[in-house]
Scaffold this motif. Structure first.
Motif, PDB file in Angstrom:
ATOM      1  N   ASN A 295       0.834  -1.199   0.000  1.00 56.51           N
ATOM      2  CA  ASN A 295       0.000   0.000   0.000  1.00 56.51           C
ATOM      3  C   ASN A 295       0.869   1.249   0.000  1.00 56.51           C
TER       4      ASN A 295
ATOM      5  N   ASP B 279      -4.680   5.122   5.045  1.00 58.58           N
ATOM      6  CA  ASP B 279      -4.610   4.002   5.986  1.00 58.58           C
ATOM      7  C   ASP B 279      -5.911   3.857   6.767  1.00 58.58           C
TER       8      ASP B 279
ATOM      9  N   GLN C  71      -8.372   2.594   0.701  1.00 54.78           N
ATOM     10  CA  GLN C  71      -7.657   1.887   1.757  1.00 54.78           C
ATOM     11  C   GLN C  71      -7.492   0.448   1.279  1.00 54.78           C
TER      12      GLN C  71
ATOM     13  N   GLU D  26       0.040   7.381   2.816  1.00 54.87           N
ATOM     14  CA  GLU D  26      -1.143   8.246   2.854  1.00 54.87           C
ATOM     15  C   GLU D  26      -0.965   9.446   1.922  1.00 54.87           C
TER      16      GLU D  26
END
Length: 262
Positions: free
Chosen positions: A7, A88, A132, A10
């Motif tokens: 991922n 997140d 997310q 942010e």
């Protein structure tokens, strides 16, 4: 970074998606332009009129890695690529969007086990998504030919947008010394990484996030776009790339660009 295996931090553009009225036609066009192959299926993303709508969906692949999404939406035409920013905590970020004067238009909601998402609108009317990631990270390939390389927000009045994104994502705001006469602001994550920019242009119509795809050869890509049923501007050189504006068969505009060879 060009191959993404986790991922994104942010506030990083992490996914792009386009609603199209004819998925097969869109797959043909973007396949011809970018050489994408596809994985296909259906999505449970709903609208107010059809709460359980199942829509056909295709993910464009570059070397087998996910680059972008195409969703069949019968009423879609002349829209724009939707850019999703990584988070997140989708719910917490959605709250910050509202607290900063923006609007949450849809979600946050879980999309099966893939992730949690929302669609929002900033204080100048530009739409963007929040993602997310869980089972699906977002883009697995970026910053190389036939994939996403950049998103910039263009707005008639850039000041409210600068304040909004700094409040929601903690971006720092820097001017561009290479463009002293332009109302341009770099957006950087708290770690200093540049994620895009905001362009103030009083002549712009509605505010919106633009999408730039990298290509290996801009002129060749323009020819492929036109042959596949799109239209294109004449390529132009700037400090960063040789760029052109493409309009797909449904009226969606976006940019392509090749890095300088020297």
């Amino acid at each position: 970074m060009s191959r993404v295996t986790g991922n994104q931090p942010e506030g990083t553009p992490t996914w792009i998606e386009l609603a199209v009225p004819d998925l097969d036609r869109a797959m043909d066009f973007y396949g011809a332009l970018f050489g994408w192959t596809y994985e296909t299926g259906t999505t449970g993303a709903a609208d107010a009129a059809q709460p359980a709508a199942q829509r056909r969906y295709a993910v464009g692949l570059v070397d087998g890695r996910r680059a972008a999404g195409l969703m069949e939406w019968p009423d879609a035409a002349g829209g724009a690529w939707t850019m999703y920013l990584a988070t997140d905590d989708c719910d917490g970020t959605a709250k910050r969007v509202a607290d900063a004067g923006g609007r949450v238009l849809w979600g946050p909601t879980d999309l099966r086990d893939l992730g949690r998402a929302a669609i929002a609108e900033d204080t100048v009317g530009a739409r963007f998504g929040l993602w997310q990631g869980r089972a699906r990270l977002g883009c697995e390939v970026v910053n190389e030919p036939n994939s996403l390389v950049r998103n910039d927000l263009i707005a008639p009045d850039a000041a409210p947008a600068r304040a909004f994104y700094a409040a929601v994502f903690g971006y720092t705001l820097d001017t561009n010394p290479d463009m002293p006469d332009a109302d341009f602001t770099f957006l950087r994550r708290p770690d200093g990484h540049e994620i895009g920019g905001i362009v103030g242009d009083p002549a712009a119509g509605a505010a919106g996030w633009g999408t730039l795809f990298e290509v290996a050869d801009t002129d060749a890509a323009v020819a492929r776009a036109v042959a596949a049923g799109g239209t294109a501007s004449e390529p132009e050189d700037n400090k960063y790339a040789r760029q052109a504006r493409i309009t797909d068969p449904f009226g969606t505009e976006f940019e392509i660009g090749a890095r300088p060879t020297a």
